[in-house]
Scaffold this active site. Structure first.
Site, PDB file in Angstrom:
ATOM      1  N   CYS A 102      36.020  69.406  37.551  1.00  0.00           N
ATOM      2  CA  CYS A 102      35.738  70.736  36.999  1.00  0.00           C
ATOM      3  C   CYS A 102      34.777  71.508  37.900  1.00  0.00           C
ATOM      4  O   CYS A 102      34.865  72.712  38.019  1.00  0.00           O
ATOM      5  CB  CYS A 102      35.156  70.597  35.609  1.00  0.00           C
ATOM      6  N   GLU A 115      41.394  78.491  38.081  1.00  0.00           N
ATOM      7  CA  GLU A 115      41.205  77.069  38.346  1.00  0.00           C
ATOM      8  C   GLU A 115      42.552  76.400  38.595  1.00  0.00           C
ATOM      9  O   GLU A 115      43.457  76.491  37.782  1.00  0.00           O
ATOM     10  CB  GLU A 115      40.516  76.413  37.150  1.00  0.00           C
ATOM     11  N   GLU A 166      32.087  71.973  27.638  1.00  0.00           N
ATOM     12  CA  GLU A 166      32.070  71.870  29.108  1.00  0.00           C
ATOM     13  C   GLU A 166      33.475  72.209  29.570  1.00  0.00           C
ATOM     14  O   GLU A 166      34.391  71.426  29.356  1.00  0.00           O
ATOM     15  CB  GLU A 166      31.736  70.442  29.553  1.00  0.00           C
ATOM     16  N   LYS A 209      38.191  61.121  21.143  1.00  0.00           N
ATOM     17  CA  LYS A 209      39.581  61.049  21.599  1.00  0.00           C
ATOM     18  C   LYS A 209      39.646  61.196  23.118  1.00  0.00           C
ATOM     19  O   LYS A 209      39.281  62.229  23.662  1.00  0.00           O
ATOM     20  CB  LYS A 209      40.427  62.169  20.989  1.00  0.00           C
TER      21      LYS A 209
HETATM   22  P1  NAP Z   1      42.639  70.155  28.086  1.00  0.00           P
HETATM   23  O1  NAP Z   1      44.077  70.397  27.995  1.00  0.00           O
HETATM   24  O2  NAP Z   1      41.727  71.169  27.542  1.00  0.00           O
HETATM   25  O3  NAP Z   1      42.386  68.756  27.390  1.00  0.00           O
HETATM   26  C1  NAP Z   1      41.133  68.203  27.176  1.00  0.00           C
HETATM   27  C2  NAP Z   1      41.182  67.323  25.964  1.00  0.00           C
HETATM   28  O4  NAP Z   1      41.396  68.124  24.799  1.00  0.00           O
HETATM   29  C3  NAP Z   1      42.311  66.310  25.976  1.00  0.00           C
HETATM   30  O5  NAP Z   1      41.867  65.144  25.347  1.00  0.00           O
HETATM   31  C4  NAP Z   1      43.369  67.016  25.154  1.00  0.00           C
HETATM   32  O6  NAP Z   1      44.319  66.156  24.613  1.00  0.00           O
HETATM   33  C5  NAP Z   1      42.527  67.659  24.092  1.00  0.00           C
HETATM   34  N1  NAP Z   1      43.120  68.816  23.412  1.00  0.00           N
HETATM   35  C6  NAP Z   1      44.207  69.556  23.770  1.00  0.00           C
HETATM   36  N2  NAP Z   1      44.407  70.549  22.877  1.00  0.00           N
HETATM   37  C7  NAP Z   1      43.439  70.441  21.941  1.00  0.00           C
HETATM   38  C8  NAP Z   1      43.102  71.185  20.768  1.00  0.00           C
HETATM   39  N3  NAP Z   1      43.794  72.261  20.397  1.00  0.00           N
HETATM   40  N4  NAP Z   1      42.025  70.796  20.042  1.00  0.00           N
HETATM   41  C9  NAP Z   1      41.277  69.745  20.425  1.00  0.00           C
HETATM   42  N5  NAP Z   1      41.565  69.002  21.507  1.00  0.00           N
HETATM   43  C10 NAP Z   1      42.622  69.343  22.271  1.00  0.00           C
HETATM   44  O7  NAP Z   1      42.179  69.919  29.569  1.00  0.00           O
HETATM   45  P2  NAP Z   1      42.787  68.882  30.573  1.00  0.00           P
HETATM   46  O8  NAP Z   1      43.991  69.471  31.192  1.00  0.00           O
HETATM   47  O9  NAP Z   1      42.911  67.560  29.956  1.00  0.00           O
HETATM   48  O10 NAP Z   1      41.577  68.794  31.635  1.00  0.00           O
HETATM   49  C11 NAP Z   1      41.433  69.683  32.666  1.00  0.00           C
HETATM   50  C12 NAP Z   1      40.409  70.748  32.319  1.00  0.00           C
HETATM   51  O11 NAP Z   1      39.169  70.174  31.927  1.00  0.00           O
HETATM   52  C13 NAP Z   1      40.078  71.606  33.495  1.00  0.00           C
HETATM   53  O12 NAP Z   1      40.117  72.963  33.104  1.00  0.00           O
HETATM   54  C14 NAP Z   1      38.658  71.200  33.866  1.00  0.00           C
HETATM   55  O13 NAP Z   1      37.898  72.155  34.498  1.00  0.00           O
HETATM   56  C15 NAP Z   1      38.093  70.825  32.574  1.00  0.00           C
HETATM   57  N6  NAP Z   1      36.978  69.907  32.747  1.00  0.00           N
HETATM   58  C16 NAP Z   1      35.704  70.370  32.582  1.00  0.00           C
HETATM   59  C17 NAP Z   1      34.616  69.530  32.758  1.00  0.00           C
HETATM   60  C18 NAP Z   1      33.223  70.026  32.577  1.00  0.00           C
HETATM   61  O14 NAP Z   1      32.330  69.207  32.470  1.00  0.00           O
HETATM   62  N7  NAP Z   1      32.982  71.298  32.521  1.00  0.00           N
HETATM   63  C19 NAP Z   1      34.828  68.197  33.073  1.00  0.00           C
HETATM   64  C20 NAP Z   1      36.135  67.740  33.234  1.00  0.00           C
HETATM   65  C21 NAP Z   1      37.203  68.616  33.046  1.00  0.00           C
HETATM   66  P3  NAP Z   1      45.609  65.797  25.530  1.00  0.00           P
HETATM   67  O15 NAP Z   1      45.156  64.874  26.582  1.00  0.00           O
HETATM   68  O16 NAP Z   1      46.557  65.150  24.627  1.00  0.00           O
HETATM   69  O17 NAP Z   1      46.113  67.101  26.073  1.00  0.00           O
END
Ligand code: NAP
Ligand code: MG
Length: 488
Positions: free
Chosen positions: A302, A399, A268, A194
């Site tokens: 990230c 963050e 991650e 997804k």
């Molecule tokens: P997020 O809200 O955690 O969303 C990530 C993904 O998970 C999206 O596809 C989201 O769908 C989905 N999601 C949301 N709630 C979920 C649940 N309860 N169960 C399963 N999936 C769910 O994060 P984001 O705001 O999109 O991204 C920013 C964050 O990602 C930052 O904290 C960043 O540090 C982290 N990040 C980490 C890395 C790494 O490699 N460590 C790389 C990139 C980003 P929706 O899009 O519909 O919300």
């Protein structure tokens, strides 16, 4: 001596004529169905949502909102493809498909880069030169392993895990898809993935590439939608492996919901990386690295260098040079080749960033932002700097995921290490110094998965990537990335 006098006045931006990338070669449908079992299919409910260009606030295309019933169908297709086709296929044959995908991505790189910038807001320079080439490089790299797994893990008879459920964020849409899909395919697993709700389009273009590559139906399935769709995938009983990249909050929810199950899990998550600059560093080079680490890509990284730890003796000079460089950054049209900082991915994310900027001001840190022009429509944030940040300040601990840098000083190596490690995160760090011995000393004491020395934000498919502490666990990339998808 520094070349820049503090009293000099500088133009706020370079006088460059606009150089927009053409969108003529972009083929986008008005709406996209789900990609299940090798074909695009409407969802059971028929619900859709808009994918918006954050630089114009216009809808680019409509994307399908999947639900539990669609996820069930996708996972069934993936199971069938795993058991009957993909896991049984010789590695050399799997490798041929993966190479073909990599080549098709290269052939369509321009189109993919433009769509990535339109859908996500990142500068075309980043999507063209970094995201898309690296995404193809991941497929090339893992294609090469597909027939060599027995050499990678000698005497261990590695076998696939089964169906991998994968959920990715919006900051590197196609690259994250490649990080997840390429190693899964090389190791004989099948995938249900997804993309993030705001950036599904390049994953759906990748689905078209899978069709062109004649990847067997069901080997990769792409289901779009909101967080609940991600939850439906990771909690499905017929998923063997979960790979998640996203926020620490959602990572914790997933870890809890998987506790006690047999599913393998890699996470991650977020970061609050420290870029540490010693007085013996080449300051101009460090300034470029700092700018690359936090401002390019709007800080939507990230592993962004969102904290700057600078040795006290060079603090004033470095901050002065950094502000000077910030004054020259161009914020605006992501499709313009001159743009340094594109659009913030969504209005929600812009609100988050702006609220953190207010928090920083309320906490008493010194704030600086150049007064460069930004477009009227769209979501924008100028490069932002906080100096005099205290260790306990939220802007130095949490963050922000935006172009906001928090600066602190240190006097000794020990103090630098202590401050660098003093956050709940441990994804990455940077060290700037002339002394190799300092680099080795620091890297061995830093609780960070990736440490860059005299550079920042450099990625390579051969190199494992992943965090410590609340930044998650497991590694993606390199040989380590293979083992996350194998029973050995
Ligand atoms: P997020 O809200 O955690 O969303 C990530 C993904 O998970 C999206 O596809 C989201 O769908 C989905 N999601 C949301 N709630 C979920 C649940 N309860 N169960 C399963 N999936 C769910 O994060 P984001 O705001 O999109 O991204 C920013 C964050 O990602 C930052 O904290 C960043 O540090 C982290 N990040 C980490 C890395 C790494 O490699 N460590 C790389 C990139 C980003 P929706 O899009 O519909 O919300
Ligand atoms: Mg979008």
């Amino acid at each position: 001596m520094s070349a820049v006098s503090p009293n000099e006045k500088f133009e706020t931006s370079w006088d460059l004529a606009p150089a927009p990338e053409s969108t003529d070669h972009v083929n986008l449908e008005s709406h996209y169905d789900l990609f299940i079992d090798g074909e695009f299919r409407p969802s059971k409910s028929g619900n859709r949502f808009a994918s918006v260009n954050p630089a114009t606030e216009e809808t680019i295309a409509e994307v399908t909102e999947a639900d539990q019933a669609d996820v069930n169908v996708a996972i069934k297709a993936a199971r069938k493809a795993h058991d009957n086709v993909w896991s049984k296929m010789p590695g050399a044959e799997r490798g041929k498909y993966i190479y073909r995908i990599a080549r098709l991505m290269q052939e369509q790189a321009r189109e993919l880069a433009v769509i990535e910038s339109m859908d996500g807001g990142k500068p075309i320079r980043e999507s063209r030169d970094i995201d898309i080439p690296l995404a193809a490089a991941h497929f090339f790299y893992y294609a090469g392993w597909a027939d060599k797994l027995n050499y990678a893990f000698p005497n261990r008879r590695p076998t696939s895990l089964g169906v991998a459920g994968q959920v990715i964020p919006w900051n590197f849409p196609l690259l994250m898809a490649a990080w997840k899909i390429a190693p899964a395919l090389a190791t004989g697993n099948t995938v249900v993935i997804k993309p993030a709700e705001t950036t599904s389009l390049t994953a759906l273009k990748l689905a078209e590439i899978f069709q062109q590559a004649e990847l067997p139906p069901g080997v990769v399935n792409i289901v779009t939608g909101h967080g609940e769709v991600g939850a439906a995938i990771v909690n499905h009983s017929d998923v063997n492996k979960v790979a998640f990249t996203g926020s620490t909050d959602v990572g914790k929810i997933i870890q809890k919901s998987l506790a006690g199950s047999e599913k393998s899990l890699t996470l991650e998550l977020g970061g609050k990386a420290a870029n540490i600059v010693f007085e013996d560093a080449t300051i101009d080079q460090a300034v470029e690295g700092i700018v690359n680490g936090i401002y390019f890509n709007q800080g939507h990284v990230c592993c962004a260098g969102s904290r700057l730890l600078v040795q006290e003796s060079i603090h004033d000079e470095l901050v002065r040079k950094l502000k000077h460089r910030m004054d020259s950054l161009i914020v605006g049209d992501p499709l313009d080749k001159n743009t340094d900082i594109g659009a913030i991915n969504s209005s929600e994310q812009l609100n988050t960033i702006e609220s953190y900027i207010q928090i920083g001001k309320d906490e008493g840190a010194q704030f600086y932002q150049p007064s460069c022009p930004v477009p009227e429509k769209g979501f924008w944030c100028r490069p932002s700097l906080f100096t005099d940040v205290a260790q306990s300040n939220r802007i130095g601990q949490e963050e922000i995921f935006g172009p906001v840098l928090a600066v602190q000083t240190f006097r000794t190596v020990a103090e630098a290490i202590q401050k660098a490690n003093n956050t709940p995160y441990g994804l990455s760090a940077g060290v700037w110094t002339d002394k190799g011995s300092k680099i080795f000393n620091l890297t061995s004491q830093m609780r960070a998965g990736i440490v860059w020395a005299n550079t920042y934000n450099k990625f390579d498919p051969t190199s494992p990537f992943g965090g410590y502490k609340e930044s998650g666990f497991g590694r993606e990339g390199g040989l380590h990335g293979l083992s996350a998808y194998l029973k050995v």
